[in-house]
Design a protein around this motif. Structure first.
Motif, PDB file in Angstrom:
ATOM      1  N   LYS A 157      44.150  46.765  43.086  1.00 37.89           N
ATOM      2  CA  LYS A 157      42.864  47.319  42.662  1.00 37.89           C
ATOM      3  C   LYS A 157      42.290  46.611  41.438  1.00 37.89           C
ATOM      4  O   LYS A 157      41.088  46.675  41.181  1.00 37.89           O
ATOM      5  CB  LYS A 157      43.033  48.816  42.327  1.00 37.89           C
ATOM      6  N   ALA A 158      43.168  45.961  40.673  1.00 38.48           N
ATOM      7  CA  ALA A 158      42.690  45.306  39.445  1.00 38.48           C
ATOM      8  C   ALA A 158      42.001  43.971  39.734  1.00 38.48           C
ATOM      9  O   ALA A 158      41.224  43.477  38.918  1.00 38.48           O
ATOM     10  CB  ALA A 158      43.858  45.076  38.487  1.00 38.48           C
ATOM     11  N   GLN A 159      42.277  43.418  40.903  1.00 34.78           N
ATOM     12  CA  GLN A 159      41.751  42.071  41.163  1.00 34.78           C
ATOM     13  C   GLN A 159      40.215  41.992  41.125  1.00 34.78           C
ATOM     14  O   GLN A 159      39.660  41.129  40.435  1.00 34.78           O
ATOM     15  CB  GLN A 159      42.288  41.535  42.491  1.00 34.78           C
ATOM     16  N   PRO A 160      39.519  42.885  41.847  1.00 40.16           N
ATOM     17  CA  PRO A 160      38.053  42.806  41.771  1.00 40.16           C
ATOM     18  C   PRO A 160      37.532  42.965  40.337  1.00 40.16           C
ATOM     19  O   PRO A 160      36.559  42.317  39.966  1.00 40.16           O
ATOM     20  CB  PRO A 160      37.574  43.965  42.647  1.00 40.16           C
ATOM     21  N   SER A 161      38.181  43.810  39.554  1.00 37.15           N
ATOM     22  CA  SER A 161      37.720  43.996  38.170  1.00 37.15           C
ATOM     23  C   SER A 161      37.810  42.697  37.374  1.00 37.15           C
ATOM     24  O   SER A 161      36.877  42.322  36.661  1.00 37.15           O
ATOM     25  CB  SER A 161      38.531  45.086  37.470  1.00 37.15           C
ATOM     26  N   HIS A 162      38.934  41.985  37.506  1.00 39.19           N
ATOM     27  CA  HIS A 162      39.061  40.707  36.797  1.00 39.19           C
ATOM     28  C   HIS A 162      37.998  39.720  37.278  1.00 39.19           C
ATOM     29  O   HIS A 162      37.447  38.945  36.496  1.00 39.19           O
ATOM     30  CB  HIS A 162      40.453  40.118  37.009  1.00 39.19           C
ATOM     31  N   VAL A 195      46.977  43.384  32.276  1.00 44.46           N
ATOM     32  CA  VAL A 195      47.009  43.897  33.655  1.00 44.46           C
ATOM     33  C   VAL A 195      46.916  42.717  34.627  1.00 44.46           C
ATOM     34  O   VAL A 195      45.993  41.906  34.526  1.00 44.46           O
ATOM     35  CB  VAL A 195      45.819  44.863  33.916  1.00 44.46           C
ATOM     36  N   LYS A 196      47.861  42.623  35.528  1.00 44.36           N
ATOM     37  CA  LYS A 196      47.872  41.516  36.478  1.00 44.36           C
ATOM     38  C   LYS A 196      46.679  41.579  37.433  1.00 44.36           C
ATOM     39  O   LYS A 196      46.190  42.672  37.760  1.00 44.36           O
ATOM     40  CB  LYS A 196      49.153  41.554  37.321  1.00 44.36           C
ATOM     41  N   ALA A 197      46.249  40.401  37.908  1.00 45.52           N
ATOM     42  CA  ALA A 197      45.103  40.343  38.831  1.00 45.52           C
ATOM     43  C   ALA A 197      45.586  40.588  40.253  1.00 45.52           C
ATOM     44  O   ALA A 197      45.606  39.693  41.092  1.00 45.52           O
ATOM     45  CB  ALA A 197      44.407  38.989  38.707  1.00 45.52           C
ATOM     46  N   GLU A 198      46.011  41.814  40.497  1.00 43.10           N
ATOM     47  CA  GLU A 198      46.535  42.180  41.816  1.00 43.10           C
ATOM     48  C   GLU A 198      45.948  43.526  42.233  1.00 43.10           C
ATOM     49  O   GLU A 198      45.560  44.328  41.383  1.00 43.10           O
ATOM     50  CB  GLU A 198      48.053  42.341  41.768  1.00 43.10           C
ATOM     51  N   ASP A 210      25.268  42.837  43.627  1.00 43.90           N
ATOM     52  CA  ASP A 210      26.113  43.767  44.387  1.00 43.90           C
ATOM     53  C   ASP A 210      27.146  43.053  45.257  1.00 43.90           C
ATOM     54  O   ASP A 210      27.994  43.695  45.854  1.00 43.90           O
ATOM     55  CB  ASP A 210      25.247  44.687  45.254  1.00 43.90           C
ATOM     56  N   ASN A 211      27.038  41.722  45.375  1.00 45.75           N
ATOM     57  CA  ASN A 211      28.044  40.995  46.151  1.00 45.75           C
ATOM     58  C   ASN A 211      29.265  40.628  45.316  1.00 45.75           C
ATOM     59  O   ASN A 211      30.342  40.379  45.853  1.00 45.75           O
ATOM     60  CB  ASN A 211      27.450  39.690  46.705  1.00 45.75           C
ATOM     61  N   VAL A 212      29.055  40.553  44.002  1.00 42.44           N
ATOM     62  CA  VAL A 212      30.137  40.056  43.150  1.00 42.44           C
ATOM     63  C   VAL A 212      31.287  41.066  43.125  1.00 42.44           C
ATOM     64  O   VAL A 212      31.078  42.259  42.926  1.00 42.44           O
ATOM     65  CB  VAL A 212      29.622  39.779  41.720  1.00 42.44           C
ATOM     66  N   GLY A 213      32.474  40.544  43.340  1.00 38.97           N
ATOM     67  CA  GLY A 213      33.648  41.418  43.428  1.00 38.97           C
ATOM     68  C   GLY A 213      33.923  41.834  44.866  1.00 38.97           C
ATOM     69  O   GLY A 213      34.986  42.365  45.173  1.00 38.97           O
ATOM     70  N   TYR A 214      32.940  41.628  45.743  1.00 36.61           N
ATOM     71  CA  TYR A 214      33.101  42.016  47.145  1.00 36.61           C
ATOM     72  C   TYR A 214      33.191  40.813  48.085  1.00 36.61           C
ATOM     73  O   TYR A 214      33.889  40.859  49.075  1.00 36.61           O
ATOM     74  CB  TYR A 214      31.950  42.937  47.589  1.00 36.61           C
ATOM     75  N   VAL A 252      30.577  54.273  42.205  1.00 34.65           N
ATOM     76  CA  VAL A 252      30.966  55.211  43.274  1.00 34.65           C
ATOM     77  C   VAL A 252      31.105  54.510  44.631  1.00 34.65           C
ATOM     78  O   VAL A 252      31.620  55.092  45.581  1.00 34.65           O
ATOM     79  CB  VAL A 252      29.973  56.399  43.397  1.00 34.65           C
ATOM     80  N   ARG A 253      30.665  53.262  44.681  1.00 32.79           N
ATOM     81  CA  ARG A 253      30.656  52.548  45.958  1.00 32.79           C
ATOM     82  C   ARG A 253      32.051  52.411  46.570  1.00 32.79           C
ATOM     83  O   ARG A 253      32.229  52.554  47.778  1.00 32.79           O
ATOM     84  CB  ARG A 253      30.039  51.165  45.728  1.00 32.79           C
ATOM     85  N   ALA A 254      33.046  52.143  45.721  1.00 36.71           N
ATOM     86  CA  ALA A 254      34.409  51.950  46.226  1.00 36.71           C
ATOM     87  C   ALA A 254      34.904  53.195  46.959  1.00 36.71           C
ATOM     88  O   ALA A 254      35.751  53.105  47.849  1.00 36.71           O
ATOM     89  CB  ALA A 254      35.343  51.603  45.073  1.00 36.71           C
ATOM     90  N   LYS A 255      34.372  54.375  46.579  1.00 38.76           N
ATOM     91  CA  LYS A 255      34.795  55.617  47.240  1.00 38.76           C
ATOM     92  C   LYS A 255      33.922  55.936  48.439  1.00 38.76           C
ATOM     93  O   LYS A 255      34.060  57.014  49.040  1.00 38.76           O
ATOM     94  CB  LYS A 255      34.707  56.791  46.252  1.00 38.76           C
ATOM     95  N   GLY A 256      32.982  55.036  48.762  1.00 39.75           N
ATOM     96  CA  GLY A 256      32.097  55.281  49.898  1.00 39.75           C
ATOM     97  C   GLY A 256      31.046  56.336  49.604  1.00 39.75           C
ATOM     98  O   GLY A 256      30.523  56.991  50.500  1.00 39.75           O
TER      99      GLY A 256
END
Ligand code: ATP
Ligand code: MG
Ligand code: MG
Ligand code: MG
Length: 469
Positions: free
Chosen positions: A268-273, A263-266, A78-82, A406-410
């Motif tokens: 909202k896309a950055q965490p996904s990459h 898709v550039k790593a910028e 759960d830490n990865v991407g955060y 759903v975490r990103a939406k709180g």
């Protein structure tokens, strides 16, 4: 600027010159501990040497050990991407002394490496010690010249390591770098330490006691050393970047993901990459060590990681399976250090492709359902357990994937509701078949249903329960 591969070599060469035997990484699936999900630290393969059950091949050993922390006691999924510092798969560099040198030798060796070889200066570093460990504090003063304000005494279990309820244990000392006031976060041990400013990169464990069942501790006749330094973190430090994801290896992996999706790593896309790059490593290394996706145990952890990555590929708009196309890039980067990765390349590619094809049959529709279900929810809202269960049961969404989505939406998931829906479904399946008169066939069907559906969840629970160190 040294590359990640060069830094690994520097570490091993340094300890080789210091009379350590260099051993290859053990496989990720523990060979000596059925209770542990995956090897999650450099010392795991050496447990029997530390307890004295087996004799070590040499009094001094050093390794770069493959580690996965994606379940059980250490779960960084759960830490990865955060966070900028956590991976599901990482390499832990370690030097070990089995009754040979102790605290002084360990601190001296660590200091000469980070200060002498790596050129990190004292005024950027801090160390923690266990609050009663005056010996370690004094050694940091004597050997490295640290002043008291840079030696932080910590009273929590963060600075006292134990193998289990009984057995070897002892204080530890962690090395942190201050990355500067432009990054948020308080010093280690402070309430808001979990920012990016102070980065922990090396943990020195001084195994000096043996703990008995009655809770008493006695000094070990021959104390021992276990250390662990995250290769990706020391690489970020030496490459002058504040995120592991900005190091040479991760830039290459992320560039491949950018290339494949367009898709550039910028933004909202950055965490996904980042998630894709991270999960590509853990899934590929797990497959190379013989794990295959399944509905229980280790295989279900692998499936959960794979599907999380695949959801991010979907978020980036990838229309075709993506992960298997990135595997050769990883093999090119890490196949020299880990030949098993190169050997397994065809299996990795095929496993990723099949799993992504399979999951894609339901992923899009599941995401639509999830979007509809959360459309009316605002931050702090709760997704019904019914919906989470439907996503799980019909669309193959592991529970943690839904939670992550759903975490990103709180928004959180009603876990009790999920359990209730699961229990009801099991009950209905059972009722539907009792007294049907087709006992043999029914029994068989039920067994399959259990294995493919309901056991999915048991697998998840088993994983959590058996992942304890
Ligand atoms: P943190 O507090 O940052 O989660 P930790 O205290 O859990 O780290 P240790 O168990 O002390 O980590 O492991 C030793 C070293 O391994 C750490 O100092 C760090 O450099 C590295 N490490 C630990 N967990 C991870 C991870 N998930 N990803 C990358 N490196 C890690
Ligand atoms: Mg941790
Ligand atoms: Mg820590
Ligand atoms: Mg630590």
């Amino acid at each position: 600027m040294p590359s990640l591969n060069e830094i690994r070599s520097t570490f091993l060469d340094y300890f080789k010159a210091g009379q350590h035997q260099i051993l290859p990484s053990a496989p990720l699936v523990p060979q000596n501990d059925p209770t542990l999900l995956f090897v999650n630290a450099g010392m795991v393969p050496f447990k029997n040497y530390f307890t004295g059950a087996e004799t070590a091949p040499a009094p001094r050993v050093a390794t770069a050990q493959k580690c996965v922390r994606a379940g059980g006691k250490h779960n960084d999924l759960d830490n990865v991407g955060y966070t900028a510092r956590h991976h599901t798969f990482f390499e832990m560099l370690g030097n070990f002394s089995f009754g040979d040198y102790f605290k002084e030798g360990a601190i001296e060796a660590a200091w000469k490496l980070i200060n002498g070889e790596f050129g990190l200066s004292k005024d950027k570093l801090l160390v923690t010690v266990y609050h009663t460990d005056n010996e370690a504090a004094d050694l940091w003063k004597k050997i490295a010249g640290f002043t008291d304000d840079r030696i932080i005494r910590i009273a929590t279990s963060d600075n006292f390591w134990s193998m289990g309820d009984t057995g070897p244990c002892g204080p530890c000392s962690e090395i942190f770098i201050d990355q500067g006031p432009s990054l948020a976060g308080g010093p280690p041990g402070s309430p808001d330490e979990d920012g990016d400013r102070f980065l922990e990169f090396w943990n020195l464990v001084f195994m000096q006691f043996e703990r008995f069942a009655d809770g008493t501790e006695r000094p070990l006749p021959k104390p021992q050393i276990d250390t662990g330094m995250g290769l990706e973190r020391i690489t970020a430090i030496l490459q002058g970047v504040h995120s592991n994801y900005d190091t040479d290896l991760f830039r290459t992996l992320i560039a491949a993901s950018v290339d494949a999706t367009g898709v550039k790593a910028e933004g909202k896309a950055q965490p996904s990459h980042r998630v894709i790059a991270d999960h590509l490593r853990s899934t590929s290394f797990l497959i190379a060590d013989g794990v295959s996706p399944s509905n229980e145990g280790r295989g279900y952890v692998l499936r959960r990681i794979m599907r999380r990555a695949m959801r991010h590929a979907h978020l980036l708009g990838a229309e075709e399976p993506l992960m298997h196309r990135l595997a050769p890039v990883l093999v090119a980067e890490m196949g020299d250090a880990y030949p098993e990765l190169r050997r397994a390349e065809p299996v990795i590619v095929e496993t990723l492709r099949q799993e992504e094809e399979r999951f894609r049959r339901t992923l899009g529709r599941g995401m639509t359902l999830l979007d509809e279900a959360t459309a009316g929810l605002s931050e702090g809202g709760v997704l019904s357990g019914e919906t989470a269960f439907k996503l799980y049961d019909t669309y193959g969404f592991p529970l943690d994937l839904t939670q992550d989505a759903v975490r990103a939406k709180g928004i959180t998931v009603d876990l009790d509701g999920f359990d209730t829906a699961m229990a009801r479904q099991k009950e209905q399946a059972r009722e539907a078949w009792t007294g049907s008169g087709q006992s043999a066939a029914a029994g068989e069907w039920f067994a399959i249903r259990e294995r493919l559906g309901a056991t999915d969840f048991n697998g998840y629970e088993t994983v959590e329960a058996t992942g304890q160190l």
